[in-house]
Every structure is written in C-alpha cells, then in structure tokens.
Enzyme design. Structure first.
Site, PDB file in Angstrom:
ATOM      1  N   LYS A   1       8.100  56.343 -11.321  1.00  0.00           N
ATOM      2  CA  LYS A   1       7.460  55.704 -12.470  1.00  0.00           C
ATOM      3  C   LYS A   1       7.591  54.195 -12.317  1.00  0.00           C
ATOM      4  O   LYS A   1       8.693  53.666 -12.248  1.00  0.00           O
ATOM      5  CB  LYS A   1       8.125  56.133 -13.776  1.00  0.00           C
ATOM      6  CG  LYS A   1       7.622  57.438 -14.348  1.00  0.00           C
ATOM      7  CD  LYS A   1       8.201  57.636 -15.744  1.00  0.00           C
ATOM      8  CE  LYS A   1       7.627  58.842 -16.435  1.00  0.00           C
ATOM      9  NZ  LYS A   1       8.179  58.983 -17.801  1.00  0.00           N
TER      10      LYS A   1
ATOM     11  N   GLU B   1      21.845  57.405 -20.533  1.00  0.00           N
ATOM     12  CA  GLU B   1      20.803  58.178 -19.850  1.00  0.00           C
ATOM     13  C   GLU B   1      21.401  59.392 -19.143  1.00  0.00           C
ATOM     14  O   GLU B   1      20.786  60.463 -19.083  1.00  0.00           O
ATOM     15  CB  GLU B   1      20.047  57.302 -18.849  1.00  0.00           C
ATOM     16  CG  GLU B   1      19.122  56.266 -19.479  1.00  0.00           C
ATOM     17  CD  GLU B   1      17.794  56.842 -19.946  1.00  0.00           C
ATOM     18  OE1 GLU B   1      17.631  58.083 -19.935  1.00  0.00           O
ATOM     19  OE2 GLU B   1      16.915  56.053 -20.335  1.00  0.00           O
TER      20      GLU B   1
ATOM     21  N   LYS C   1      17.553  64.863 -12.086  1.00  0.00           N
ATOM     22  CA  LYS C   1      16.299  64.116 -12.118  1.00  0.00           C
ATOM     23  C   LYS C   1      15.422  64.505 -10.938  1.00  0.00           C
ATOM     24  O   LYS C   1      14.201  64.707 -11.079  1.00  0.00           O
ATOM     25  CB  LYS C   1      16.599  62.615 -12.102  1.00  0.00           C
ATOM     26  CG  LYS C   1      15.362  61.695 -12.071  1.00  0.00           C
ATOM     27  CD  LYS C   1      14.610  61.723 -13.391  1.00  0.00           C
ATOM     28  CE  LYS C   1      13.452  60.740 -13.419  1.00  0.00           C
ATOM     29  NZ  LYS C   1      13.866  59.324 -13.467  1.00  0.00           N
TER      30      LYS C   1
ATOM     31  N   GLU D   1       4.519  64.149 -14.875  1.00  0.00           N
ATOM     32  CA  GLU D   1       4.807  64.357 -16.287  1.00  0.00           C
ATOM     33  C   GLU D   1       3.703  65.122 -17.011  1.00  0.00           C
ATOM     34  O   GLU D   1       3.279  64.751 -18.111  1.00  0.00           O
ATOM     35  CB  GLU D   1       5.073  63.013 -16.979  1.00  0.00           C
ATOM     36  CG  GLU D   1       5.911  63.138 -18.242  1.00  0.00           C
ATOM     37  CD  GLU D   1       6.346  61.796 -18.808  1.00  0.00           C
ATOM     38  OE1 GLU D   1       5.923  61.466 -19.910  1.00  0.00           O
ATOM     39  OE2 GLU D   1       7.113  61.086 -18.113  1.00  0.00           O
TER      40      GLU D   1
ATOM     41  N   ASN E   1      12.092  62.554 -21.760  1.00  0.00           N
ATOM     42  CA  ASN E   1      11.835  61.566 -22.813  1.00  0.00           C
ATOM     43  C   ASN E   1      12.713  61.790 -24.041  1.00  0.00           C
ATOM     44  O   ASN E   1      12.565  61.082 -25.046  1.00  0.00           O
ATOM     45  CB  ASN E   1      10.355  61.608 -23.222  1.00  0.00           C
ATOM     46  CG  ASN E   1       9.447  61.092 -22.129  1.00  0.00           C
ATOM     47  OD1 ASN E   1       9.773  60.138 -21.439  1.00  0.00           O
ATOM     48  ND2 ASN E   1       8.304  61.740 -21.955  1.00  0.00           N
TER      49      ASN E   1
ATOM     50  N   HIS F   1      13.803  58.992 -26.470  1.00  0.00           N
ATOM     51  CA  HIS F   1      12.941  57.827 -26.270  1.00  0.00           C
ATOM     52  C   HIS F   1      11.905  57.626 -27.376  1.00  0.00           C
ATOM     53  O   HIS F   1      11.465  56.504 -27.595  1.00  0.00           O
ATOM     54  CB  HIS F   1      12.217  57.928 -24.925  1.00  0.00           C
ATOM     55  CG  HIS F   1      13.110  57.737 -23.741  1.00  0.00           C
ATOM     56  ND1 HIS F   1      14.111  58.630 -23.413  1.00  0.00           N
ATOM     57  CD2 HIS F   1      13.166  56.762 -22.802  1.00  0.00           C
ATOM     58  CE1 HIS F   1      14.740  58.207 -22.324  1.00  0.00           C
ATOM     59  NE2 HIS F   1      14.194  57.080 -21.938  1.00  0.00           N
TER      60      HIS F   1
ATOM     61  N   HIS G   1      12.658  54.019 -28.129  1.00  0.00           N
ATOM     62  CA  HIS G   1      11.781  52.964 -27.615  1.00  0.00           C
ATOM     63  C   HIS G   1      11.288  52.069 -28.735  1.00  0.00           C
ATOM     64  O   HIS G   1      11.204  50.844 -28.589  1.00  0.00           O
ATOM     65  CB  HIS G   1      10.566  53.592 -26.914  1.00  0.00           C
ATOM     66  CG  HIS G   1      10.679  53.638 -25.431  1.00  0.00           C
ATOM     67  ND1 HIS G   1       9.741  54.264 -24.635  1.00  0.00           N
ATOM     68  CD2 HIS G   1      11.599  53.137 -24.582  1.00  0.00           C
ATOM     69  CE1 HIS G   1      10.085  54.153 -23.367  1.00  0.00           C
ATOM     70  NE2 HIS G   1      11.209  53.472 -23.310  1.00  0.00           N
TER      71      HIS G   1
END
Length: 338
Positions: free
Chosen positions: A136, A178, A212, A222, A230, A233, A237
């Site tokens: 990403k 994370e 991951k 995704e 996510n 997030h 975010h």
C-alpha cells in the site's frame, strides 16, 4: 535470521528479519545497480550512513519528517530530483524510515516511469510490524489520509530490530498498537504476549508481520479479508485527521479507534489495560463534528456508510456495512471502559 516470503506470483518478495541485518545489507544488493535512498530528516545519520556506505555511487534524498510530508508538494519535489538524477527503469529506490517514508517512497516508485523497484527498510515499530509489507503506497490530499495512491509491492523488506534503539519511546508505543490490533483480530497468543511482565518484542514483530504476510497473500488489493486490517481505523483515522497539528500519532489513534468496535466488555477492558500499560493516550475530548466529517470522507466510505470491522471476541472479526448515523452515534458517545 528469519526469512519469510510474500507469495504473490510475479509480485512475490522476501522479508528478512535479523538483528544487525543492516551491517551486511550489501550481501543482498546488486553492486551493478543504482540505488537512491529516500529518508526523512528525522532518521539518525548513523542508519543513513550505514546503508549508504554499502551502496556504490548511491544517492540520498531527504525530506521533512512528519505526516505533513505525505503531500503533493513533497512528492513533486522528490520526483523532480529522481528525474534530475536520470534514474532508469532498471534502478531501485530504498525506503529507509517509517510509515510515511514507506508510503511516499513506494508511491514514487509506482509512478516514476510507470513503475520501478523499491526496497523497504522499516525503522519504526509501526512499519516493522505492519506497513512495510503489503504494497500500500499513498500520499494524503489535504487532511484526507492516503487518498491518492497505488498498490505497488516492494522488491524486498529488510527488518533490523536494532534500528529501534534510537527511536523515541512514544513512537515505539504507537507502533505496538498496530501489533496489538493483529492479536485482537487474529491471534490470542500475540495478545497474551502484551500482557506478560516482559513482552518478547522480537516475537511480537515477527508474528505480526507473518500474520500481515498471510493476509496480503490471500487478498492483495483489499477486496475482502484484508479489510480486517482496518480494525481501529474507521474512527481512529478521523480522530487523527481532526487534529490539524498532528497532535496524535497514527498508532495512538488506532489504539483509540479499536475500543469503539470491541463488543465484548471484558475484552474491551483487557485491551484498555494493555493500551494503558503501553502509555498510549486515552480518547481525547475531540471535536465531534470534525471527526464525523473526516470519517464521511474516508476513502473506504461507500454510499450511505462504511465497511467497519467489529470484534465480538478474540480472533472473530466481522466486516459490517455500518450507516453513518450509527457511526456518528459512536462518535457522540466515546466508549467508557469500567
């Protein structure tokens, strides 16, 4: 030395994890190839020098540290410098830094001459447990995070835990949020590692990035299962973006954001305890209307809502299309952990 492979057919690449790996990085590089190191000005000189000393005729391009550099201006300035260096499609970029550097360098690689190779050398916990793997790449558009980007897999990832020795404690804690996310969503044993008196951080890094890797192999772009990453997030975010001076780090906001979507009160209490032990900040008194607006402009938003990630119990995440009225209700009433 631990070696893993992200198996994506022609886009496959290795991940190497080893203490002092950067001291013999040259063993993995092509001496006949040109490399350009991309690093922000906050990366200690010792790591930049260690890497550049092993690259014949290598170049180093630096930019201002911080989320604000994930911008069109920084992207354009670096792209111009790459052109002035007359890089070719056979050359390679090296992202030496954290998530901002990896996102920015990866997007440069994806766009320069329609795509050249790049290598990830993550220097923060967040990038070592998560963002360096998966391809990403992106820059922000104003306060909208990662709105302009591409999926562009690296050629290799080199993780040296020694570089964390020069990292600010706040950055270490933020990055661990994370990894905690990975434990909540996929692996209770990883969550339990955080609850030990002396957590094994090498194991946390290796297990997080392995999880991951597996998810990326299943869903590179995704379309399904990768959306589970996510977790934390959706509102996290938006909280992050609502503070224009970047008061809170990405990992800190992910930690806050997870609490909204844990449905089991005992698990929520358990996670809140871990966040506290990591010295991560509690959910602040944010501008509710600003958070709502940023959430509605999230790149993952759909007509009428967002695919939010809920966790009913450890290892049992669920993707649910959630309307904005419901999400705004969450924002109006931040979770209280008793």
């Amino acid at each position: 030395m631990s070696k893993m492979v992200v198996s994506l057919n022609e886009n496959s690449y290795p991940i190497y994890i080893e203490h002092h790996l950067l001291s013999h990085l040259s063993e993995y590089l092509d001496s006949n190839r040109r490399y350009v190191i991309i690093a922000d000005d906050g990366i200690p000189r010792k790591w930049v020098d260690l890497v550049s000393s092993q690259i014949p005729d290598g170049e180093v391009l630096r930019f201002a540290q911080g989320e604000a550099s994930k911008s069109f201006d920084t992207f354009a300035a670096l792209m111009t410098q790459l052109a002035e260096l007359k890089l070719t499609r056979k050359d390679c970029l090296i992202a030496l830094g954290g998530g901002v550097t990896g996102d920015l360098c990866g997007f440069l690689a994806a766009c320069y001459m329609r795509g050249i190779d790049y290598i990830q050398i993550p220097t923060t916990v967040l990038s070592q447990v998560d963002s360096s793997v998966g391809g990403k790449t992106a820059i922000d558009v104003g306060t909208m995070k990662n709105l302009c980007g591409a999926f562009w897999q690296p050629e290799a990832v080199f993780i040296d835990p020694e570089v964390l020795s020069t990292l600010d404690p706040r950055q270490i804690s933020a990055g661990l949020a994370e990894a905690l996310k990975m434990g909540i969503v996929f692996d209770e044993s990883l969550l339990e590692e955080f609850e030990k008196e002396k957590p094994d951080f090498d194991r946390i890094i290796e297990r997080s990035i392995d999880l991951k890797r597996q998810i990326v192999q299943e869903d590179e772009k995704e379309g399904g299962r990768r959306k589970l990453l996510n977790f934390g997030h959706t509102i996290g975010h938006a909280i992050e973006a609502s503070f224009p001076e970047h008061d809170y780090l990405h990992g800190e906001c992910v930690g806050m954001g997870m609490l909204y979507f844990i449905e089991d009160e005992e698990l929520k209490k358990r996670v809140a305890g871990i966040l506290k032990s990591l010295n991560l900040p509690e959910i602040p008194d944010y501008d509710k209307e600003a958070v709502k607006e940023y959430m509605k402009h999230d790149k993952k938003s759909l007509v009428g809502g967002i695919d939010a990630i809920y966790v009913s119990r450890i290892g049992h995440p669920e993707i649910r299309m959630t309307d904005f009225d419901t999400l705004c209700g969450f924002i109006d009433n931040p979770p209280i952990v008793k």
